[in-house]
Design a protein around this motif. Structure first.
Motif, PDB file in Angstrom:
ATOM      1  N   GLU A  66       0.831  -1.203   0.000  1.00 40.88           N
ATOM      2  CA  GLU A  66       0.000   0.000   0.000  1.00 40.88           C
ATOM      3  C   GLU A  66       0.862   1.249   0.000  1.00 40.88           C
ATOM      4  OE1 GLU A  66      -2.465   2.182   3.439  1.00 40.88           O
ATOM      5  OE2 GLU A  66      -3.210   0.187   2.938  1.00 40.88           O
ATOM      6  N   ILE A  67       0.536   2.183  -0.875  1.00 39.76           N
ATOM      7  CA  ILE A  67       1.180   3.492  -0.928  1.00 39.76           C
ATOM      8  C   ILE A  67       0.088   4.542  -0.742  1.00 39.76           C
ATOM      9  CG2 ILE A  67       2.508   5.097  -2.342  1.00 39.76           C
ATOM     10  CD1 ILE A  67       3.682   2.707  -3.772  1.00 39.76           C
ATOM     11  N   ARG A  68       0.249   5.346   0.254  1.00 35.08           N
ATOM     12  CA  ARG A  68      -0.792   6.308   0.590  1.00 35.08           C
ATOM     13  C   ARG A  68      -0.646   7.600  -0.209  1.00 35.08           C
ATOM     14  NH1 ARG A  68      -1.855   5.944   7.106  1.00 35.08           N
ATOM     15  NH2 ARG A  68      -2.158   3.685   7.208  1.00 35.08           N
ATOM     16  N   ASP A  69      -1.783   8.205  -0.493  1.00 34.32           N
ATOM     17  CA  ASP A  69      -1.878   9.531  -1.107  1.00 34.32           C
ATOM     18  C   ASP A  69      -1.104   9.664  -2.410  1.00 34.32           C
ATOM     19  OD1 ASP A  69      -3.468  10.783   1.017  1.00 34.32           O
ATOM     20  OD2 ASP A  69      -1.673  10.474   2.224  1.00 34.32           O
ATOM     21  N   PRO A  70      -1.299   8.732  -3.368  1.00 34.03           N
ATOM     22  CA  PRO A  70      -0.686   8.941  -4.684  1.00 34.03           C
ATOM     23  C   PRO A  70      -1.394  10.076  -5.407  1.00 34.03           C
ATOM     24  CG  PRO A  70      -2.205   7.092  -4.785  1.00 34.03           C
ATOM     25  CD  PRO A  70      -2.174   7.528  -3.335  1.00 34.03           C
ATOM     26  N   LYS A  71      -0.678  10.746  -6.285  1.00 35.03           N
ATOM     27  CA  LYS A  71      -1.282  11.832  -7.056  1.00 35.03           C
ATOM     28  C   LYS A  71      -1.920  11.243  -8.303  1.00 35.03           C
ATOM     29  CE  LYS A  71       0.338  15.852  -6.876  1.00 35.03           C
ATOM     30  NZ  LYS A  71       1.080  17.126  -7.059  1.00 35.03           N
ATOM     31  N   TYR A  72      -3.000  10.503  -8.089  1.00 33.68           N
ATOM     32  CA  TYR A  72      -3.547   9.690  -9.172  1.00 33.68           C
ATOM     33  C   TYR A  72      -4.291  10.497 -10.219  1.00 33.68           C
ATOM     34  CZ  TYR A  72      -8.559   9.700  -7.931  1.00 33.68           C
ATOM     35  OH  TYR A  72      -9.864  10.051  -7.711  1.00 33.68           O
ATOM     36  N   MET A  73      -4.565  11.759  -9.970  1.00 37.68           N
ATOM     37  CA  MET A  73      -5.231  12.588 -10.959  1.00 37.68           C
ATOM     38  C   MET A  73      -4.274  13.095 -12.026  1.00 37.68           C
ATOM     39  SD  MET A  73      -8.388  12.560 -10.176  1.00 37.68           S
ATOM     40  CE  MET A  73      -9.023  13.899 -11.161  1.00 37.68           C
ATOM     41  N   VAL A  74      -2.968  12.842 -11.880  1.00 40.92           N
ATOM     42  CA  VAL A  74      -1.976  13.262 -12.861  1.00 40.92           C
ATOM     43  C   VAL A  74      -1.198  12.016 -13.298  1.00 40.92           C
ATOM     44  CG1 VAL A  74      -1.805  15.555 -11.842  1.00 40.92           C
ATOM     45  CG2 VAL A  74      -0.239  13.778 -11.080  1.00 40.92           C
ATOM     46  N   HIS A  75      -0.181  12.209 -14.136  1.00 36.53           N
ATOM     47  CA  HIS A  75       0.682  11.101 -14.558  1.00 36.53           C
ATOM     48  C   HIS A  75       1.662  10.813 -13.421  1.00 36.53           C
ATOM     49  CE1 HIS A  75      -0.940  11.430 -18.590  1.00 36.53           C
ATOM     50  NE2 HIS A  75      -0.707  12.727 -18.552  1.00 36.53           N
ATOM     51  N   CYS A  76       1.198  10.072 -12.434  1.00 40.08           N
ATOM     52  CA  CYS A  76       1.902  10.033 -11.153  1.00 40.08           C
ATOM     53  C   CYS A  76       2.938   8.927 -11.039  1.00 40.08           C
ATOM     54  CB  CYS A  76       0.895   9.893 -10.006  1.00 40.08           C
ATOM     55  SG  CYS A  76       0.115   8.262  -9.899  1.00 40.08           S
ATOM     56  N   TYR A  77       3.047   8.024 -12.013  1.00 40.63           N
ATOM     57  CA  TYR A  77       4.048   6.966 -11.874  1.00 40.63           C
ATOM     58  C   TYR A  77       4.681   6.658 -13.224  1.00 40.63           C
ATOM     59  CZ  TYR A  77       0.841   3.549 -13.952  1.00 40.63           C
ATOM     60  OH  TYR A  77       0.014   2.862 -14.812  1.00 40.63           O
TER      61      TYR A  77
END
Length: 542
Positions: free
Chosen positions: A149-160
């Motif tokens: 688990e990784i908390r608080d990813p910036k999933y609304m952008v190209h985050c990975y």
């Protein structure tokens, strides 16, 4: 000839190479070859099929997993064809080549709402689940049967982004109004380093295709701010528009790495592309997209549509003035900025689209620093795709209801437009290249919701033969399947069933902190970093 087929099912998806088609029917997933020969039928619960929102193939050579240049190596490492299906809270994974293997995650969304997005990771043995509202990202391993688990990813952008060849993962997170960059090792996803970023609101992270550099794009409010890190996480350079003609600009909208020479291209909101040189990342060239096109040294091609709806290209008189987004748009907020940048396979050509003149495609030479072609269309351009490193052949797909594909090649005397026979084309169309065993021709495909058609194109751009029934599926669900992350959905982790010859079941173990991993899986010690506090306990299903 061109081959057409009608889809009677609700949802069909082809594998990335177009060789296999998976079709969702009422209570099964039917897998067949591109010739229509059945491969296998997978029984599924009827209610799951009705709720299914995501269908994903593992895509070798996907740019988010390292770029096309590693495609051949990945085919050797991962010869399987795996497909993933998910509804609001259940994920199922199947291997087309292994009828005894399957995986099931139930109650994946837990109490965080629906699954926001799910996709394969760097290998077919892992996949990523994003929860609603960006609460967490879970990386599931189909080998160890555990989730991280990784908390608080910036999933609304190209985050990975995945590093080519090695599979190291870079991911953007945001804790307490502070952007962070995490670098994770491949396989076990152990934390290598975690960095606080000097950004206002990081929008994109991307590995260079040689794996030596990591670029991070900040929000447009920060101006032309791009951070370049070394592979081990050290800040190498901050580009803030120095050397750029307009130091006070509207910020960077897109970035793209050249596949061969390590050049970084930045598309900004001021309708320019800034080329940063290899290793030093200093401005080497600037490509401007003027609203009035005057290129006396070359032809400007304009799409023509006659009374019979036959589409062709013709040389446009210069100066040419293509329609602007303000003229085409229905709102008082016209689009601006470079939204499409695509390098060809050897990095010598760059195709771009500026949203202020959305019907126009520019093709630039990186060697001369000048445009080599300009193509003006009747409708805004949706996508562009180069065929392969061996051929400088560009596919252009426009937002039109007609199933037409626009093609450009440097050796042709004029661009080509190929129209495929779809009876019910509609407005949601997709076009793509397919792998071809013939070196003297190119395979392409275009689909609507109901039908698909494929064609083999000769080197001079003419349709020459049929190549069989293929489909590249897409979905009209939620905010749209074209987005990397669908908004308004959710996820979580919970019991998983991995079905080989026997089915194993995993149960949660959050509270006691003891590592009680089953000896048959040899999981080893748990990670102690707070980010990876999540634990699992495995037992044989009774």
């Amino acid at each position: 000839m061109i081959r057409m087929a009608r889809l009677s099912s609700q949802h069909s998806v082809s594998s990335p190479d177009g060789a296999i088609i998976a079709t969702l029917q009422q209570s099964s997933l039917v897998v067949s070859s591109h010739t229509g020969a059945p491969i296998r039928t997978i029984s599924l619960p009827q209610d799951f099929v009705a709720r299914c929102r995501f269908v994903r193939w593992f895509r070798r050579g996907d740019k988010s997993r390292g770029g096309s240049q590693e495609q051949g190596n990945e085919q050797v490492r991962w010869p399987c064809n795996r497909i993933l299906l998910a509804d609001d809270d259940t994920v199922r994974v199947y291997d087309v080549n292994d009828t005894k293997w399957s995986a099931l995650i139930e109650r994946a969304a837990s109490n965080f709402g629906r699954i926001a997005d799910v996709t394969f990771g760097h290998s077919p043995n892992e996949f990523l689940l994003f929860s609603d509202f960006g609460v967490k990202l879970t990386i599931w391993s189909l080998i160890t049967c555990r989730g991280i688990e990784i908390r608080d990813p910036k999933y609304m952008v190209h985050c990975y982004s995945y590093r080519p060849r090695t599979g190291h993962m870079a991911i953007l997170t945001r804790l307490a109004a502070q952007d962070n960059l995490m670098l994770l090792s491949p396989g076990n996803h152990e934390l290598i380093t975690s960095l606080e970023l000097p950004t206002v609101d990081a929008k994109e992270v991307s590995w260079s295709l040689d794996g030596c550099w990591l670029a991070i794009r900040d929000a447009a409010s920060s101006g032309h701010k791009v951070l370049v890190y070394t592979a081990d996480g050290h800040l190498f350079k901050t580009y803030n528009g120095a050397g750029y003609a307009e130091n006070i600009g509207l910020g960077v909208k897109r970035l793209a790495w050249s596949p061969s020479n390590g050049i970084l291209a930045l598309g900004d909101y001021s309708d320019n592309v800034i080329i940063l040189s290899k290793n030093t990342f200093s401005p080497a060239a600037t490509f401007h997209h003027p609203s009035t096109i005057l290129l006396p040294e070359m032809n400007v091609w304009q799409e023509q549509l006659n009374m019979s709806k036959l589409r062709t290209y013709a040389a446009a008189p210069q100066p040419a003035t293509p329609p602007t987004s303000a003229a085409l748009g229905k709102t008082n907020n016209p689009a601006h900025g470079v939204s499409i940048m695509s390098f060809n396979g050897d990095g010598t050509l760059l195709a771009t689209k500026d949203d202020s003149i959305p019907t126009t495609i520019w093709i630039w030479s990186l060697q001369s620093g000048r445009p080599v072609a300009n193509l003006i269309h009747h409708s805004p351009v949706k996508q562009v795709a180069w065929h392969s490193p061996q051929f400088d052949l560009l596919l252009i797909h426009c937002a039109i209801p007609d199933p037409a594909v626009h093609l450009w090649k440097s050796t042709w005397d004029a661009p080509r437009i190929v129209t495929l026979p779809l009876e019910r084309a509609g407005s949601r169309l997709e076009a793509s290249w397919l792998q071809s065993p013939h070196s003297n021709s190119f395979n392409l495909m275009i689909t609507s919701i109901h039908q698909y058609a494929t064609a083999r194109i000769s080197k001079n751009g003419d349709p020459i033969s049929e190549i069989g029934n293929l489909d590249f599926g897409f979905r009209s669900v939620g905010t749209g399947a074209e987005d990397m992350f669908d908004e308004g959905n959710s996820l979580d982790l919970s019991p998983i069933k991995i079905a080989h010859d026997d089915t194993m079941e995993l149960h949660d173990s959050y509270d006691d902190g003891n590592d009680r991993s089953g000896s048959s899986f040899e999981m080893g010690n748990e990670m102690v970093d707070d980010t990876f506090h999540y634990r699992r306990h495995i037992k044989a299903a009774g």
